[in-house]
Motif scaffolding. Structure first.
Motif, mmCIF file in Angstrom:
data_model
loop_
_atom_site.group_PDB
_atom_site.id
_atom_site.type_symbol
_atom_site.label_atom_id
_atom_site.label_comp_id
_atom_site.label_asym_id
_atom_site.label_seq_id
_atom_site.Cartn_x
_atom_site.Cartn_y
_atom_site.Cartn_z
ATOM 1 N N VAL A 1 77.436 -38.137 -22.425
ATOM 2 C CA VAL A 1 76.450 -37.572 -23.022
ATOM 3 C C VAL A 1 77.179 -36.915 -24.414
ATOM 4 C CG1 VAL A 1 74.659 -35.650 -22.992
ATOM 5 C CG2 VAL A 1 75.072 -36.907 -21.030
ATOM 6 N N PRO B 1 75.982 -35.660 -30.335
ATOM 7 C CA PRO B 1 75.576 -34.533 -29.336
ATOM 8 C C PRO B 1 76.638 -33.737 -28.965
ATOM 9 C CG PRO B 1 74.754 -36.703 -28.389
ATOM 10 C CD PRO B 1 75.828 -37.101 -29.502
ATOM 11 N N ARG B 2 76.421 -32.325 -29.042
ATOM 12 C CA ARG B 2 77.497 -31.337 -28.651
ATOM 13 C C ARG B 2 77.095 -30.418 -27.516
ATOM 14 N NH1 ARG B 2 78.144 -28.020 -34.289
ATOM 15 N NH2 ARG B 2 79.512 -29.460 -35.204
ATOM 16 N N ILE B 3 75.937 -30.842 -27.001
ATOM 17 C CA ILE B 3 75.440 -30.209 -25.612
ATOM 18 C C ILE B 3 75.006 -31.113 -24.546
ATOM 19 C CG2 ILE B 3 73.715 -28.293 -25.163
ATOM 20 C CD1 ILE B 3 75.230 -27.106 -27.247
ATOM 21 N N TYR C 1 74.429 -29.167 -13.695
ATOM 22 C CA TYR C 1 73.830 -28.168 -12.669
ATOM 23 C C TYR C 1 74.281 -26.920 -12.841
ATOM 24 C CZ TYR C 1 72.210 -27.456 -7.983
ATOM 25 O OH TYR C 1 71.278 -26.760 -7.049
ATOM 26 N N GLY C 2 73.498 -25.856 -12.911
ATOM 27 C CA GLY C 2 73.697 -24.313 -12.809
ATOM 28 C C GLY C 2 74.582 -23.989 -14.112
ATOM 29 N N ASP D 1 75.729 -40.163 -18.814
ATOM 30 C CA ASP D 1 74.614 -40.577 -18.943
ATOM 31 C C ASP D 1 74.596 -42.194 -18.265
ATOM 32 O OD1 ASP D 1 72.137 -41.965 -19.239
ATOM 33 O OD2 ASP D 1 71.845 -40.974 -21.276
ATOM 34 N N GLU E 1 73.392 -30.385 -20.483
ATOM 35 C CA GLU E 1 73.222 -29.672 -19.373
ATOM 36 C C GLU E 1 73.646 -30.035 -18.330
ATOM 37 O OE1 GLU E 1 69.131 -27.255 -18.429
ATOM 38 O OE2 GLU E 1 69.134 -29.599 -17.639
ATOM 39 N N MET F 1 76.206 -25.572 -18.458
ATOM 40 C CA MET F 1 76.196 -26.527 -19.562
ATOM 41 C C MET F 1 77.560 -26.872 -19.994
ATOM 42 S SD MET F 1 75.121 -23.952 -22.749
ATOM 43 C CE MET F 1 75.383 -24.910 -23.851
#
Lengths: 256, 301
Positions: free
Chosen positions: B206, B58-60, B64-65, B199, B62, B67
């Motif tokens: 993540v 994974p490269r992404i 808070y407010g 996570d 999310e 990414m």
């Protein structure tokens, strides 16, 4: 051509623990939707900024039905949507399945099951003989709807609570299920073992992949998977799930 | 009659609104939604001398407010870019700014050499990407290295050279001055802030690469502060970015001293964000009697 649309929630039902079934009125996206595509739904709560990619379960004349699992803050928010609420969506995204003539075997695992319903309906409407194998940890959902659509349905559960005790690949082997084309969506590990089986039995397999994404339209290059590429020096390239996929020919995927 | 035009190093943009590199491809994906003719400039995704594969997914993630991303500048290379993306973008009445990336001075040079004589308007030197292990941000955190790479590239550049700065330094004005002394015609800032998300259920980061670059509305105050500081420290035009989602955000950067403004993460949240920002700036100018953006640029003392 993709569009953004304000979709109105027509209904929201809890199908099973953590699984929700929402019908959205969204005429523009519904008109262009294909089996195996997905839509992006924006949480629009000021905190969770990125849209969530959710597969299309069924396409109506002006509606899209989505069945999704609560896995985080965005999907938790969507699970609370009520009739009359509206959500901002973008769609339709991805390539979808390449529906072939001849017999079809559809293999779904867990939350990979929903996109196979529209796929089954379209294949049956086109005259294909459709067999569906659905795998769950425990219990099942949507299986009756596949039967109603005219598919022959097999169920596998990890705990044996419904149907065959074991995984979908073992069920396919034990029932010796074959078809001209196999279509699948589910966890990567399931897809990988299904790919091995289909290769042994020489059955073409289309797999729908999943990866964390930001934009859903191919701009951010976040959601990549390793795909074989003869033009690359080392034989593979990163392809985007949202634009080049989510459906890939299983023989092109670099299974790891 | 309001005038939204801005001039950056002799290149006239119809308005100050641009796209932040890496969030807009070369505009193709957004042409379903917006009229690219409305944009001041399209800053394309980073272009390297040869195709780059980028980092594993994974490269992404999310946050808070905002990414995190750890894409790692995946791109098909400068030859592909010249053949496919320049002709595509030239169909539109907007300026083309090419973001140039490399692992070494030589690689940056090779891209810029290949872009000599091409139908583009400006170059943006990326010495600030946090997601590559060689080159990228390592050039942008050391003033001496920054000055050297800018100097080397400037010798070969036949278009105005923007240098994109990283916020991951103690004193951004020090790097800004070094880039200008190396020959930068303009500066753009900020690139992403390094960040991390864990996570707790999987007990793993993540992102596959563990650390990535943070962007989005949450970083905006940091970016405004840095644009303000750099505007006071150097005399070249500044392109401000970092969490800009709308006209109000863009106007903050202009008042802090930016000539141009770029939207990045906002494009993922709303594909119409750039054009809405153009319209919002026009509306502000009409409503508050601003005839030319120079009247409010850098007004914060």
């Amino acid at each position: 051509m993709k569009k953004t649309e304000t979709a109105v929630v027509l209904s929201n039902n809890k199908l099973s623990e953590g699984i929700y079934d929402i019908v959205l009125e969204c005429p523009e996206c519904a008109a262009m939707a294909k089996a195996g595509q997905f839509i992006e739904i924006y949480p629009d709560n000021g905190v969770n900024l990125l849209a969530r990619p959710i597969s299309i379960c069924e396409v109506g004349e002006k509606t899209l039905r989505i069945v999704f699992q609560v896995v985080g803050k965005g999907t938790e928010l969507f699970s609370g949507l009520m009739e009359g609420d509206s959500v901002r969506i973008l769609g339709t995204c991805g390539n979808g399945y390449d529906l072939k003539s001849g017999s079809a075997l559809l293999v779904g695992g867990g939350i990979g099951v929903p996109p196979l319903l529209e796929t089954a309906k379209r294949l049956i409407a086109a005259g294909s003989d459709v067999t569906v194998v659905l795998g769950f940890r425990s219990g099942s959902f949507l299986s009756e709807e596949f039967k109603k659509a005219g598919a022959k349905v097999y169920i596998a559960t990890d705990d044996g609570s419904v149907g065959f005790k074991g995984n979908v690949v073992d069920l396919i082997k034990s029932e010796d299920l074959t078809a001209d084309t196999v279509y699948s969506c589910g966890p990567k590990i399931m897809l990988k073992f299904l790919a091995l089986h289909c290769e042994e039995r020489n059955m073409p397999l289309q797999v729908s992949m999943e990866e964390r994404m930001a934009c859903g339209i191919g701009a951010c290059v976040g959601c990549v998977v390793k795909i074989k590429d003869e033009t690359a020096a080392d034989g593979w390239a990163h392809k985007k799930v949202c634009k080049d996929g989510p459906v890939f020919d299983s023989k092109e995927v670099c299974w790891e | 009659m309001i005038n939204t035009k801005v001039n950056i190093c002799g290149v006239e943009l119809k308005n100050p609104v641009m796209t932040a590199s890496g969030t807009f491809g070369s505009g193709r994906e957004f042409s379903d939604f917006i009229d690219l003719n409305r944009l001041g400039a399209v800053v394309v995704k980073g272009v390297a001398a040869v195709p780059w594969k980028g980092n594993p997914a994974p490269r992404i993630a999310e946050v808070y407010g905002g990414m995190l991303n750890s894409v790692g500048l995946q791109n098909p290379g400068v030859d592909w870019f010249i053949e496919n993306d320049i002709p595509f973008l030239r169909q539109f009445d907007t300026k083309i700014i090419v973001n140039v990336c490399g692992h070494s001075v030589e690689e940056y040079e090779n891209v810029v050499k290949k872009l000599q004589g091409q139908d583009i308007d400006m170059l943006e030197l990326n010495i600030s990407c946090p997601n590559v292990s060689e080159g990228g941000m390592s050039f942008g955190t050391d003033p001496k290295m920054a000055e050297n790479v800018v100097k080397a590239v400037k010798k070969l550049a036949d278009k105005p050279l923007i240098v994109k700065l990283t916020p991951n330094v103690t004193d951004i004005t020090e790097i800004a001055k070094a880039a200008v002394s190396g020959g930068a015609d303009a500066l753009s800032l900020i690139n992403t802030l390094t960040g991390m998300k864990i996570d707790i259920y999987r007990r793993k980061p993540v992102l596959q690469r563990k650390v990535g670059g943070m962007s989005g509305p949450a970083v905006k105050p940091v970016a405004v502060r840095m644009v303000y500081q750099v505007a006071k420290a150097v005399d070249v035009p500044i392109i401000g970015m970092g969490g800009i989602s709308n006209a109000e955000d863009a106007l903050e950067f202009i008042m802090a001293g930016a000539t141009g403004v770029s939207l990045g993460t906002a494009n993922f949240v709303d594909p119409y964000a750039t054009v809405k920002t153009v319209e919002g700036i026009e509306e502000y100018m009409r409503k508050y009697g601003v005839n030319d953006l120079s009247e409010i640029r850098g007004i914060i003392e």
